[in-house]
Design an enzyme around this catalytic site. Structure first.
Site, PDB file in Angstrom:
ATOM      1  N   TYR A 160       0.818  -1.212   0.000  1.00  0.00           N
ATOM      2  CA  TYR A 160       0.000   0.000   0.000  1.00  0.00           C
ATOM      3  C   TYR A 160       0.856   1.268   0.000  1.00  0.00           C
ATOM      4  O   TYR A 160       0.703   2.136  -0.866  1.00  0.00           O
ATOM      5  CB  TYR A 160      -0.939  -0.002   1.199  1.00  0.00           C
ATOM      6  N   LYS A 164       1.331   4.062  -3.130  1.00  0.00           N
ATOM      7  CA  LYS A 164       0.905   5.453  -3.010  1.00  0.00           C
ATOM      8  C   LYS A 164       2.074   6.426  -3.112  1.00  0.00           C
ATOM      9  O   LYS A 164       1.906   7.556  -3.588  1.00  0.00           O
ATOM     10  CB  LYS A 164       0.150   5.648  -1.691  1.00  0.00           C
TER      11      LYS A 164
END
Length: 278
Positions: A160, A164
């Site tokens: 994650y 990002k």
């Protein structure tokens, strides 16, 4: 909406992940401002139904589209359809994302690739194809939903944070390369925001109180906070903001010093230090 400070009325706004908690609220608030909406998600019927709801409520043009943003052919077909329906694309808001928790040592490579594919590759494909439209029309605004975890790693969240972090750099590169064509690209970095997906976290009172103490504003954010920021970055009011990462986190990033313990608590320690010494 007449005399709106944001002046978004009549703009064509394409939103990915439009059925998610953030996507729905952002779409609603753009439509409330008089923008025309191209809503994108995986479920065609549900997306079309939400588009119809916005059209009826706010008297704007709104269409729903099914598209997997990681599939190049689907993205190309999407952009073709949106251009046919609306003629242009003024604003792109990327919200679609997934998160799969795992310690890195146990993370299956397939899950790593899946998160990178949705969160970064999908953002790139949509941004590239929309960007081609914006370059041709000599103008456009992009807003990408990232996260504070792109700066400080969200431990045990697999790919994650890396995905990002890639979005942040992609947005800066878009700004640097396409700014000359009137295209702006900015990221929003939320933290501690209540969404339908995070609601369970806050059912634990101790978790919510612990998180409040870590935020300068002493409250948990909500999707309205993110929508407000998205509308501003997509509006002409932010016309000289390009390649920026807007932290929408209540001051979480400035609280490290306050979280370091002192005898009796930091405030009380300061008060006691002012008392006359015996």
């Amino acid at each position: 909406m007449e005399n709106s400070w944001l002046n978004l009325a009549g703009d064509v706004v394409l939103i990915t992940g439009a059925l998610g908690g953030m996507g729905r609220k952002i779409a609603n608030d753009f439509a409330e401002q008089g923008a025309n909406m191209a809503l994108v998600d995986l479920n065609k019927e549900a997306t079309a139904a939400y588009a119809k709801e916005l059209a009826n409520t706010y008297n704007v043009k709104a269409e729903g589209y099914a598209c997997n943003s990681t599939v190049e052919e689907q993205v190309e077909a999407l952009i073709k359809d949106v251009k046919a329906d609306f003629g242009r694309i003024d604003v792109l808001v990327n919200t679609a994302a997934i998160l799969k928790f795992s310690p890195l040592e146990d993370l299956p490579f397939d899950e790593w690739k899946q998160v990178i594919d949705v969160n970064l590759n999908g953002y790139f494909l949509i941004s590239q194809r929309v960007g081609q439209v914006m370059i041709e029309q000599q103008g456009g605004r992009m807003v990408h939903i990232s996260t504070i975890a792109s700066i400080s790693p969200e431990t045990y969240s697999g790919a994650y944070s890396p995905s990002k972090a890639g979005v942040n750099m992609m947005s800066k590169q878009i700004a640097a390369e396409w700014g000359q064509y009137g295209v702006r690209s900015n990221c929003i970095l939320p933290c501690f925001v209540k969404t339908p997906l995070s609601t369970k976290f806050y059912e634990d009172v101790e978790v919510e109180e612990g998180r409040r103490r870590m935020v300068a504003s002493r409250r948990i954010g909500d999707v309205q906070d993110i929508a407000n920021s998205a509308l501003f970055l997509a509006s002409k009011r932010s016309d000289y903001t390009n390649g920026h990462e807007l932290r929408v986190e209540g001051g979480f990033g400035i609280m490290l010093g306050d979280l370091v313990p002192k005898p009796g608590g930091r405030r009380q320690y300061a008060i006691d230090s002012r008392k006359p010494k015996a």
